[in-house]
Design a protein around this motif. Sequence first.
Motif, PDB file in Angstrom:
ATOM      1  N   LYS A   3      -6.904 -40.502  96.808  1.00  0.00           N
ATOM      2  CA  LYS A   3      -5.703 -40.497  95.965  1.00  0.00           C
ATOM      3  C   LYS A   3      -4.453 -40.271  96.804  1.00  0.00           C
ATOM      4  O   LYS A   3      -3.415 -40.907  96.590  1.00  0.00           O
ATOM      5  N   TYR A   4      -4.535 -39.390  97.775  1.00  0.00           N
ATOM      6  CA  TYR A   4      -3.407 -39.117  98.670  1.00  0.00           C
ATOM      7  C   TYR A   4      -3.008 -40.387  99.421  1.00  0.00           C
ATOM      8  O   TYR A   4      -1.825 -40.732  99.499  1.00  0.00           O
ATOM      9  N   LEU A   5      -4.002 -41.097  99.962  1.00  0.00           N
ATOM     10  CA  LEU A   5      -3.728 -42.320 100.722  1.00  0.00           C
ATOM     11  C   LEU A   5      -3.080 -43.382  99.837  1.00  0.00           C
ATOM     12  O   LEU A   5      -2.122 -44.049 100.245  1.00  0.00           O
ATOM     13  N   VAL A   6      -3.595 -43.534  98.620  1.00  0.00           N
ATOM     14  CA  VAL A   6      -3.061 -44.545  97.706  1.00  0.00           C
ATOM     15  C   VAL A   6      -1.629 -44.193  97.301  1.00  0.00           C
ATOM     16  O   VAL A   6      -0.730 -45.049  97.340  1.00  0.00           O
ATOM     17  N   THR A  58      -6.536 -51.215 103.720  1.00  0.00           N
ATOM     18  CA  THR A  58      -7.955 -50.882 103.787  1.00  0.00           C
ATOM     19  C   THR A  58      -8.125 -49.390 104.030  1.00  0.00           C
ATOM     20  O   THR A  58      -7.558 -48.842 104.978  1.00  0.00           O
ATOM     21  N   ILE A  59      -8.884 -48.748 103.166  1.00  0.00           N
ATOM     22  CA  ILE A  59      -9.191 -47.325 103.307  1.00  0.00           C
ATOM     23  C   ILE A  59     -10.460 -47.182 104.138  1.00  0.00           C
ATOM     24  O   ILE A  59     -11.463 -47.847 103.874  1.00  0.00           O
ATOM     25  N   CYS A  60     -10.405 -46.329 105.140  1.00  0.00           N
ATOM     26  CA  CYS A  60     -11.566 -46.202 106.021  1.00  0.00           C
ATOM     27  C   CYS A  60     -11.696 -44.777 106.548  1.00  0.00           C
ATOM     28  O   CYS A  60     -10.779 -43.959 106.435  1.00  0.00           O
ATOM     29  N   ASP A  61     -12.867 -44.498 107.120  1.00  0.00           N
ATOM     30  CA  ASP A  61     -13.149 -43.235 107.819  1.00  0.00           C
ATOM     31  C   ASP A  61     -12.999 -42.005 106.941  1.00  0.00           C
ATOM     32  O   ASP A  61     -12.695 -40.911 107.429  1.00  0.00           O
ATOM     33  N   VAL A  62     -13.215 -42.149 105.626  1.00  0.00           N
ATOM     34  CA  VAL A  62     -13.150 -40.994 104.733  1.00  0.00           C
ATOM     35  C   VAL A  62     -14.395 -40.138 104.941  1.00  0.00           C
ATOM     36  O   VAL A  62     -15.523 -40.638 104.894  1.00  0.00           O
ATOM     37  N   ALA A  63     -14.176 -38.856 105.189  1.00  0.00           N
ATOM     38  CA  ALA A  63     -15.300 -37.954 105.431  1.00  0.00           C
ATOM     39  C   ALA A  63     -14.945 -36.546 104.996  1.00  0.00           C
ATOM     40  O   ALA A  63     -13.793 -36.121 105.135  1.00  0.00           O
TER      41      ALA A  63
END
Length: 220
Positions: free
Chosen positions: A156-159, A135-140
């Motif tokens: 993209k970095y996280l993935v 789960t991707i979260c807290d992107v700001a």
Amino acid sequence: MALACPPLRPSPKISPQWMRNWSSDSWFNGSTQTPKVRISWRARVNISGGRSCVWPLFPSRYIYSSDMTDVDPVQLRELWAKTLKVRRDPVKILKSLEHSFVFVVVLAREEEVEGTQTKIVGVGRLISDGAFIATICDVAVDPAYQRRGIGRKIVKYLVKATEKMDGPSGFAAFPPPLARRFFWMIGFRYDKKFYFMVYQGKLLDNRDANSLDSGTKVPF
């Protein structure tokens, strides 16, 4: 032989070859390895006599880092307050990053910021069991730095980092209203098969559970 280059001038003796340079430092969090990446484009120019030199074309303005030494929890608290309208304890911010499967902070280079202090202008993290759920979260991204592709690069970095660690291949996001348009623009879509549910702080006792089993209507 690579030389320090003079100012670039057109010349029939110079043949540019375009390169994309990645420089990275690694840090270890348990069994995971995540990079600090600085991306820049350069041109290698061959000069007569077998010599060559490299010119930076577009100086890298931002550093995408997963190094805890680059984290300032106070800056992150202020960033999330400005963008996601949430207030968080700096101590818990550090704890959340340490327990994330992957996280990244985006640092502005010094020439982008008044003074010499590095400024965090973006952040994102991914939580996962390492096998099935991600789960991707807290992107700001700081409002002053939006519309520069930083948010897209964070996701993209996280993935990519998760894929390199042989993590889950499917990714979910539960963005707040302020972030839903952004996630839609980068390719996330609603899935009607799943409902986002929030625990209200009270578990059903046996009597309540039996009433549901007997046909109590639920809102879905």
